[in-house]
Scaffold this active site. Structure first.
Site, PDB file in Angstrom:
ATOM      1  N   LYS A 155     -10.539   1.897   0.640  1.00 38.86           N
ATOM      2  CA  LYS A 155     -11.078   0.526   0.640  1.00 38.86           C
ATOM      3  C   LYS A 155     -11.199  -0.019   2.051  1.00 38.86           C
ATOM      4  CE  LYS A 155      -6.531  -1.297   0.076  1.00 38.86           C
ATOM      5  NZ  LYS A 155      -6.593  -2.022   1.345  1.00 38.86           N
TER       6      LYS A 155
ATOM      7  N   CYS B 241      -2.605  -6.850   0.855  1.00 33.01           N
ATOM      8  CA  CYS B 241      -3.209  -5.891  -0.081  1.00 33.01           C
ATOM      9  C   CYS B 241      -2.445  -5.734  -1.389  1.00 33.01           C
ATOM     10  CB  CYS B 241      -3.442  -4.566   0.617  1.00 33.01           C
ATOM     11  SG  CYS B 241      -4.743  -4.748   1.876  1.00 33.01           S
TER      12      CYS B 241
ATOM     13  N   ASP C 124      -1.519   1.288   0.070  1.00 36.59           N
ATOM     14  CA  ASP C 124      -1.562   1.284   1.539  1.00 36.59           C
ATOM     15  C   ASP C 124      -0.248   1.641   2.246  1.00 36.59           C
ATOM     16  OD1 ASP C 124      -3.985   0.281   0.728  1.00 36.59           O
ATOM     17  OD2 ASP C 124      -4.029  -1.399   2.103  1.00 36.59           O
TER      18      ASP C 124
HETATM   19  C1  VGL Z   1      -3.613  -5.059   4.991  1.00 36.20           C
HETATM   20  C2  VGL Z   1      -4.001  -6.582   6.655  1.00 36.20           C
HETATM   21  C3  VGL Z   1      -5.144  -5.924   7.017  1.00 36.20           C
HETATM   22  C4  VGL Z   1      -2.735  -4.571   3.878  1.00 36.20           C
HETATM   23  C5  VGL Z   1      -4.767  -4.391   5.329  1.00 36.20           C
HETATM   24  O1  VGL Z   1      -2.770  -3.374   3.529  1.00 36.20           O
HETATM   25  O2  VGL Z   1      -1.990  -5.413   3.344  1.00 36.20           O
HETATM   26  N1  VGL Z   1      -3.249  -6.151   5.650  1.00 36.20           N
HETATM   27  N2  VGL Z   1      -5.521  -4.830   6.340  1.00 36.20           N
END
Ligand code: VGL
Ligand code: ZN
Length: 184
Positions: free
Chosen positions: A87, A128, A9
């Protein structure tokens, strides 16, 4: 023995100026670019949400699929990434872990490639990255977290430190980017 680098991410919305920023998400990008030189198998996950999802009941709207916020930062060497795992794509799932990707199954992909050592970097430490690391251990991968290539939301410092504690206690090895990587 085969190793892979999994970039979790690293997306504009998790970088400074984004919708759900980490204070220093941008400074890990050059660290990751350099790390890429040590790996022949480099893959990435991205948060890839629909416009309407229960996930946005507890988070600001972020990483809506195909938006600028969901894109990789411009300076990430995306040409080295050979497979992307998407995802959080459903309207009822959070999809914190890269192992919950819906376009391709990460666990099966890594088994097919005979990967046994997984090096994990990216955003965010508390959500994540942590979920992905805990799943990687459940799947039986020898799992490394490269700490200077991970940043967190840091709502409070305890959450950030606890995330590393939890990953370590579950069996992950916490290293830094100058550590050598064998068995490329
Ligand atoms: C994430 C909060 C909401 C992440 C993703 O990538 O850690 N955190 N969505
Ligand atoms: Zn999300």
């Amino acid at each position: 023995m085969k190793t892979a680098l999994l970039i979790v991410d690293v997306q504009n919305d998790f970088c400074p100026g984004g919708a759900l920023p980490t204070p220093q998400g941008d400074i890990i990008v050059p660290v990751i670019n350099k790390l890429m030189e040590k790996f022949s198998l480099i893959i990435a996950s991205r948060d890839w949400h629909p416009e309407d999802t229960i996930h946005f009941n507890h988070w600001p709207v972020h990483c809506v699929k195909e938006s600028h916020g969901a894109d990789f930062p411009a300076d990430l060497k995306r040409e080295n990434i050979i497979q992307i795992f998407e995802k959080g794509t459903g309207s009822k799932d959070d999809g914190y872990s890269a192992f919950e990707a819906t376009n391709k199954n990460l666990g099966e992909y890594l088994k097919e490639k005979e990967v046994d050592e997984l090096y994990i970097v990216g955003l965010t430490a508390e959500y994540c990255v942590k979920s992905t690391v805990l799943d990687a251990l459940k799947y039986g991968f020898k799992t490394f977290v490269i700490k200077d290539a991970v940043e967190g939301i840091r709502q409070n410092e305890d959450d950030f430190d606890n995330a590393f504690e939890e990953m370590k206690n579950a069996g992950a090895t916490i290293i830094t980017s100058d550590a050598s990587v064998q068995n490329k």
